[in-house]
Design an enzyme around this catalytic site. Structure first.
Site, PDB file in Angstrom:
ATOM      1  N   GLY A 137       0.775  -1.244   0.000  1.00 57.24           N
ATOM      2  CA  GLY A 137       0.000   0.000   0.000  1.00 57.24           C
ATOM      3  C   GLY A 137       0.798   1.280   0.000  1.00 57.24           C
TER       4      GLY A 137
ATOM      5  N   GLU B  36      -7.213  -1.151  31.407  1.00 59.27           N
ATOM      6  CA  GLU B  36      -6.784  -0.023  30.573  1.00 59.27           C
ATOM      7  C   GLU B  36      -6.155   1.075  31.431  1.00 59.27           C
ATOM      8  OE1 GLU B  36      -6.557  -0.379  27.494  1.00 59.27           O
ATOM      9  OE2 GLU B  36      -7.818  -2.143  27.294  1.00 59.27           O
TER      10      GLU B  36
HETATM   11  P1  ATP Z   1       0.945  -3.754  -2.880  1.00 55.55           P
HETATM   12  O1  ATP Z   1       2.361  -4.011  -2.618  1.00 55.55           O
HETATM   13  O2  ATP Z   1       0.049  -4.296  -1.823  1.00 55.55           O
HETATM   14  O3  ATP Z   1       0.502  -4.081  -4.267  1.00 55.55           O
HETATM   15  P2  ATP Z   1       1.294  -1.032  -3.624  1.00 55.55           P
HETATM   16  O4  ATP Z   1       2.522  -0.466  -3.010  1.00 55.55           O
HETATM   17  O5  ATP Z   1       1.378  -1.452  -5.037  1.00 55.55           O
HETATM   18  O6  ATP Z   1       0.725  -2.180  -2.726  1.00 55.55           O
HETATM   19  P3  ATP Z   1      -0.679   0.777  -4.502  1.00 55.55           P
HETATM   20  O7  ATP Z   1      -1.600  -0.182  -5.147  1.00 55.55           O
HETATM   21  O8  ATP Z   1       0.201   1.554  -5.384  1.00 55.55           O
HETATM   22  O9  ATP Z   1       0.147   0.030  -3.419  1.00 55.55           O
HETATM   23  O10 ATP Z   1      -1.488   1.796  -3.591  1.00 55.55           O
HETATM   24  C1  ATP Z   1      -2.810   1.577  -3.203  1.00 55.55           C
HETATM   25  C2  ATP Z   1      -3.556   2.888  -3.105  1.00 55.55           C
HETATM   26  O11 ATP Z   1      -3.017   3.696  -2.074  1.00 55.55           O
HETATM   27  C3  ATP Z   1      -3.429   3.732  -4.346  1.00 55.55           C
HETATM   28  O12 ATP Z   1      -4.427   3.436  -5.270  1.00 55.55           O
HETATM   29  C4  ATP Z   1      -3.576   5.139  -3.807  1.00 55.55           C
HETATM   30  O13 ATP Z   1      -4.931   5.477  -3.704  1.00 55.55           O
HETATM   31  C5  ATP Z   1      -3.011   5.053  -2.417  1.00 55.55           C
HETATM   32  N1  ATP Z   1      -1.623   5.545  -2.348  1.00 55.55           N
HETATM   33  C6  ATP Z   1      -0.548   4.832  -1.976  1.00 55.55           C
HETATM   34  N2  ATP Z   1       0.568   5.594  -1.986  1.00 55.55           N
HETATM   35  C7  ATP Z   1       0.190   6.819  -2.402  1.00 55.55           C
HETATM   36  C8  ATP Z   1       0.886   8.030  -2.630  1.00 55.55           C
HETATM   37  N3  ATP Z   1       2.196   8.152  -2.436  1.00 55.55           N
HETATM   38  N4  ATP Z   1       0.180   9.101  -3.051  1.00 55.55           N
HETATM   39  C9  ATP Z   1      -1.150   9.006  -3.242  1.00 55.55           C
HETATM   40  N5  ATP Z   1      -1.861   7.883  -3.046  1.00 55.55           N
HETATM   41  C10 ATP Z   1      -1.221   6.800  -2.621  1.00 55.55           C
END
Ligand code: ATP
Length: 650
Positions: A240, A461
């Site tokens: 993500g 807690e």
């Molecule tokens: P994975 O390894 O699980 O495939 P990933 O690193 O490829 O994850 P992404 O699919 O590129 O993750 O990101 C998921 C979503 O998070 C994107 O569609 C976007 O909405 C949001 N996101 C992540 N990083 C950013 C960023 N730097 N700027 C804006 N949005 C982001």
């Protein structure tokens, strides 16, 4: 252009439907020819004619078919010779089909028809045989018996289409295309374009991928100085964090063909298909070079070879990987094709894949820091209707450890919460609720909890809160709640310092605060409960890490059993002796026990304050830092707010 000549446009799979039509037509013809009604060469007659023939004594037998309201009429030998009956069939066309009647007629009411025959027979003293029968539906039965075959053929055709990628819109709908690559070619016109503006933060990573696009656009700029264009770049980072998003931005901005697919797209149930797909992918890319290939989740095929391969079942994956290695840097690969790949498990990838010359660049895409989180909020707040100008710094501070995907989720969740409350715009409180919801799960106000249990939770807690307030290195508290959320019955939220290196005393203080919950139960009720499970899990992991990973234990000394390459994961054998294993276990339990006793001592010394806090918690359900300050006074080692970054911890 990226969209021209797209060989991956799904073609209509025609052969299967023609097949089905063919089978059905053949069935109908076959039925007409062989199984067709046995009355097909039989004369039709009427009731009055039948009565006449019967009176004349021409009829030997009448078979009344009750379900079709038809009657079969058989003539006597003599009658067949008469002129009136000339031309009616004497023999069946196919003897096996049974004796064919000379006449057939449709009768109306069975009872009337039967009475008429009986009357004529009686009047004329005839011995004509009258039988009753039912006619089976030959066509229906035939079709029914063929149904299983038709089903099998249907399933077979479906499977073939799936395997050849026809159903998924891959490389055409024919079985012969099974070895063709399933890569999707980015189409500027129809696909939504992502630009680098949509990627917040990640400055270093963005620069590197932008440069890759630049290499392809102006290769001379680099090659004129003797440099070579890199073959590939690997985006590595936690889930993500925006790896796929970066690749999408490259696709949107690079003016070169962009092929994208996932590592698992190479995998098929047939041997040799993966390798063939890799070959096809590179062939397509080379034909359109300069081009970029993006392989998401490359660990599906790029795992280290020859490991955990007891059964030999991974040969197919290895073949695929070997082909990828050859395509990326083998004989005669001097083409302008750059491979971008993403993974969150770089540690499991094969060394040969990672070497320079294949993935020359590894781009780390880390979890965003405070400023990056702020920028990501900015991007995702664009489409959201907010009530006030939100303090983005505050929101970024509330979300440490969150990935870009988490932040996107917070914004979306906040909008949903506001909509649920029928609000016209999203407020700051909705965002805070969304953060709580994402970290702790859904609030379960209606969970049935007995007063006694509630009291235990409140003291548990309050125990965490009190101990963490008293210890120098434990993270200070933001809020404590006894409203159940998700799996937990209560939670304490902290504001930890953002540390790059952690000292043993800091870890021990944190462990002590975590044990504060169970210690409070012991001090107040002199009983312990199962409520501390997640705390125990956390401290045990921490203690194990201190002893076996970070070498922070005096008894074990400066040693680590951690293997960052991930290539020698222990499996069945441990990398230490049985004697050391016992020592490790002993040290871990000693460490946890010490912190538990320390927490007990602290709480015994502050029993009044602990009780006051727990009572306030029982009364208000949620209490904040201010309430704690009223009871305990200001924390002596409190640092200035700006230096701190909050981290919600259950
Ligand atoms: P994975 O390894 O699980 O495939 P990933 O690193 O490829 O994850 P992404 O699919 O590129 O993750 O990101 C998921 C979503 O998070 C994107 O569609 C976007 O909405 C949001 N996101 C992540 N990083 C950013 C960023 N730097 N700027 C804006 N949005 C982001």
């Amino acid at each position: 252009m990226a969209n021209e000549n797209n060989s991956n446009t799904p073609k209509k799979p025609r052969f299967s439907s023609w097949w089905i039509y063919g089978v059905v037509i053949a069935l109908i013809i076959g039925f007409q020819f062989f199984g067709g009604s046995s009355f097909s060469n039989t004369e039709k007659t009427t009731t009055s004619e039948l009565q006449e023939y019967l009176r004349n004594g021409d009829i030997s037998k009448i078979i009344i078919i009750t379900n079709t309201r038809q009657a079969k009429v058989f003539l006597t030998e003599e009658a067949l010779k008469k002129d009136v009956h000339k031309g009616v069939a004497e023999k069946p066309l196919f003897p096996s089909a049974g004796l064919v009647p000379q006449y057939v007629l449709d009768y109306g009411d069975l009872q009337i028809f039967q009475n008429e025959i009986t009357e004529i027979k009686k009047e004329n003293n005839l011995d004509t045989i009258v039988e009753f029968d039912t006619e089976s539906n030959v066509l229906g039965e035939l079709l029914l018996s063929l149904l299983p075959f038709a089903l099998i053929i249907g399933i077979w055709i479906y499977l073939m289409r799936r395997m050849s990628g026809g159903a998924s819109g891959g490389a055409g709908g024919q079985i012969f295309n099974i070895g063709k690559s399933k890569a999707k070619l980015f189409d500027e016109k129809t696909d939504t374009r992502t630009s680098f503006k949509d990627v917040a933060g990640l400055e270093g990573a963005k620069e590197e991928v932008q440069e890759i696009v630049e290499f392809l656009k102006n290769p001379d700029k680099y090659t004129s100085l003797g440099g070579k264009i890199p073959k590939g770049a690997l985006l590595v980072g936690p889930p993500g964090t925006g790896k796929t998003l970066l690749a999408k931005a490259v696709a949107g901005e690079a003016k070169v063909p962009f092929f994208s697919l996932s590592g698992s797209d190479f995998v098929e149930m047939f041997v040799g298909v993966g390798a063939s797909r890799v070959r096809d992918l590179f062939k397509q890319a080379k034909d359109k070079s300069p081009a970029i290939i993006f392989i998401d989740e490359i660990d599906a095929i790029g795992r280290a070879r020859g490991k955990n391969n007891f059964t030999g079942s991974n040969d197919e994956r290895e073949n695929t990987l070997n082909q990828l290695l050859t395509e990326m840097d083998g004989f005669g690969t001097n083409t302008n094709v750059i491979v971008l790949a993403a993974t969150n498990r770089a540690d499991v990838l094969d060394k040969a894949l990672m070497r320079a010359g294949r993935f020359d660049r590894q781009i780390y895409v880390d979890l965003p820091d405070l400023n990056e989180r702020k920028e990501i909020f900015e991007v995702h707040l664009r489409p959201i209707k907010t009530a006030e100008t939100l303090d983005l710094d505050f929101l970024a501070k509330q979300t440490p450890g969150f990935s870009g995907a988490d932040i996107a989720n917070v914004c979306n969740e906040a909008a949903l919460i506001a909509a649920r409350k029928e609000k016209k715009a999203v407020t700051k409180q909705d965002f805070l609720d969304a953060v709580d919801r994402i970290v702790g799960g859904l609030e379960k106000k209606n969970k049935i909890i007995t007063p006694e249990e509630k009291k235990t939770i409140a003291f548990h807690e309050a125990g965490h809160a009190t101990v963490s307030w008293m210890l120098e290195h434990a993270a200070p508290l933001v809020k404590v709640t006894i409203v159940p959320r998700g799996q937990s019955l209560g939670a304490a939220w902290y504001l930890p310092e953002e540390r790059l290196i952690v000292r043993p005393e800091q870890m021990l203080d944190e462990m002590c605060a975590t044990m504060g919950g169970r210690a409070a139960e012991k001090v107040i009720f002199n009983k312990i409960s199962t409520g501390a499970l997640s705390d125990l899990e956390k401290v045990t992991k921490q203690a194990r890490a201190m002893v076996t990973i970070y070498g922070l234990n005096d008894e074990l000394g400066n040693i680590t059993y951690y293997d960052s390459s991930g290539q020698n994961e222990y499996g069945f054998t441990k990398p230490y002796s049985e004697e050391t294993a016992q020592k490790i276990d002993l040290e871990i339990s000693k460490m946890i026990e010490e912190q538990y006793q320390r927490a007990i001592k602290l709480l015994q010394d502050n029993k009044d304050k602990l009780t006051e806090l727990a009572e306030r918690l029982l009364d208000k359900e949620v209490i904040f830092k201010d309430d704690l300050e009223k009871i305990f006074g200001r924390r002596p080692f409190e640092k200035e707010e700006e230096e701190l970054e909050p981290e919600p911890v259950k």
